[in-house]
Design a protein around this motif. Structure first.
Motif, short mmCIF file in Angstrom:
data_model
loop_
_atom_site.label_atom_id
_atom_site.label_comp_id
_atom_site.label_asym_id
_atom_site.label_seq_id
_atom_site.Cartn_x
_atom_site.Cartn_y
_atom_site.Cartn_z
N LYS A 45 0.88 -1.15 -0.04
CA LYS A 45 0.06 0.02 0.02
C LYS A 45 0.78 1.32 0.01
N SER A 73 2.52 1.73 -3.34
CA SER A 73 1.59 2.20 -4.42
C SER A 73 1.31 3.34 -4.45
N TYR A 74 1.29 4.19 -3.11
CA TYR A 74 1.03 5.59 -3.07
C TYR A 74 2.32 6.25 -3.73
N SER A 113 2.56 6.01 -7.39
CA SER A 113 1.44 6.89 -8.21
C SER A 113 1.99 8.37 -8.45
N PRO A 129 -1.46 11.24 -1.01
CA PRO A 129 -2.45 11.04 -2.30
C PRO A 129 -2.90 12.29 -3.04
N ALA A 137 -0.51 0.84 -9.77
CA ALA A 137 0.06 2.03 -9.16
C ALA A 137 0.53 2.81 -10.00
N SER A 145 -2.03 5.07 -11.91
CA SER A 145 -3.25 5.23 -11.50
C SER A 145 -3.31 6.79 -11.32
N ARG A 146 -2.48 7.53 -11.32
CA ARG A 146 -2.55 9.03 -11.20
C ARG A 146 -3.31 9.45 -12.11
N SER A 187 -7.01 6.40 -3.53
CA SER A 187 -5.97 5.71 -4.21
C SER A 187 -6.79 4.46 -4.95
N ASP A 197 -6.05 0.49 -6.74
CA ASP A 197 -5.05 -0.71 -6.90
C ASP A 197 -5.80 -1.84 -7.38
#
Length: 298
Positions: free
Chosen positions: A62, A65-66, A69, A132, A222, A225-226, A259, A261
């Motif tokens: 997690k 992933s932040y 991204s 985020p 990730a 994802s932005r 977020s 995923d």
């Protein structure tokens, strides 16, 4: 855009960001094996089904992933030669890039005339904090958003193929960087975290060894994802509010995705009936099955 991935028979996990989350939402040890078992399973992409709910990423994933991204964070160095302040910290928004051959590392460019560059010549301890993405009209400092704080020692990158790779990648990701590189003198650094602190929205802080952060399975959604989050939040606000009502039993004033995923997405909704200014409630919206191909979001 996202509702077609959602099971119509399952209620989502929701929790007020001002209250302690329920266990099935939290990344804690009540869901299975203790967190010390990360190291035993860190290279096994399926291990989170054993440690936690199959609807959630484990903490190293997690946090990673932040980080993956985003393309910028708050970079902090220590100004040892500034006697005019009690805590001589210097911070600024720092663009960064990632390179697959250096997992978990942020590559940054420092102008040789700026404060950060001088501070690094005095000492090497630094931090990079990533938060985020939120809608532009919201102040992230006023929200109890999760964030990732990485501590480490930047390594200077000298001439050679590695520097050329970083330079080209920086210009590809950050538009206009080529103009700045021609106009000013820059030095490049690799920031590889030794320790990572994952600060959850409920205030709980999880300590993640840098090795776990670097070696964990990288969520395939990730890195892209932005752009997806920005499109969803800009164009699908009404759909997001409907999701909160239909699956979370809460009629919200506005909502946005925090977020995204392979297992689902985290959605925040503003409950206007709670508190003087309303209360943000956090939802975990799991997919019926994992989505490993970013193209499926289109």
């Amino acid at each position: 855009m996202l509702s077609r991935f959602v099971s119509s028979r399952k209620k989502f996990r929701s929790v007020s960001t001002r209250r302690k989350p329920i266990p099935c939402f939290r990344y804690n040890t009540t869901d299975g094996a203790p967190m010390k078992d990360w190291n035993n399973k860190v290279n096994d992409p399926s291990r989170d089904h054993e440690i936690h709910s199959k609807e959630l990423l484990i903490p190293p994933e997690k946090a990673r992933s932040y980080f993956e991204s985003r393309i910028s964070g708050t970079f902090v160095t220590l100004a040892l030669d500034n006697p005019n302040v009690d805590v001589p910290l210097y911070n600024s928004l720092m663009p960064y890039i990632t390179i697959p051959t250096h997992p978990g590392s942020a590559f940054i460019a420092l102008q040789t005339s700026e404060r950060h560059y001088k501070n690094l010549s005095d000492q090497t301890n630094t931090s990079l904090t990533v938060r985020p993405i939120v809608p532009k009209d919201l102040n992230p400092d006023e929200l109890h958003l999760p964030r990732v704080n990485m501590l480490g020692i930047p390594r200077p990158i000298f001439e050679g193929e590695e520097k050329e790779l970083v330079l080209n990648r920086m210009q590809e990701v950050h538009k206009g960087a080529d103009v700045l590189f021609k106009k000013y003198d820059f030095e490049f650094y690799e920031f590889s975290p030794d320790m990572v602190y994952y600060m959850m929205s409920n205030g709980e802080v999880l300590t993640i060894p840098g090795s776990d952060f670097k070696n964990c399975f990288v969520d395939p959604i990730a890195p892209v994802s932005r752009h997806i989050l920005e499109l969803i939040n800009e164009n699908h606000g009404q759909e997001l509010r409907k999701l909160c009502l239909e699956y979370g039993d809460l009629n919200v004033e506005r909502a946005f995705v925090v977020s995204l995923d392979r297992k689902g997405f985290d959605l925040w909704g503003l409950d206007p009936e709670a508190g003087e200014k309303g209360t943000w409630t956090e939802f975990r919206m799991p997919f019926p099955e994992e989505i490993l191909d970013p193209e499926e979001y289109k």
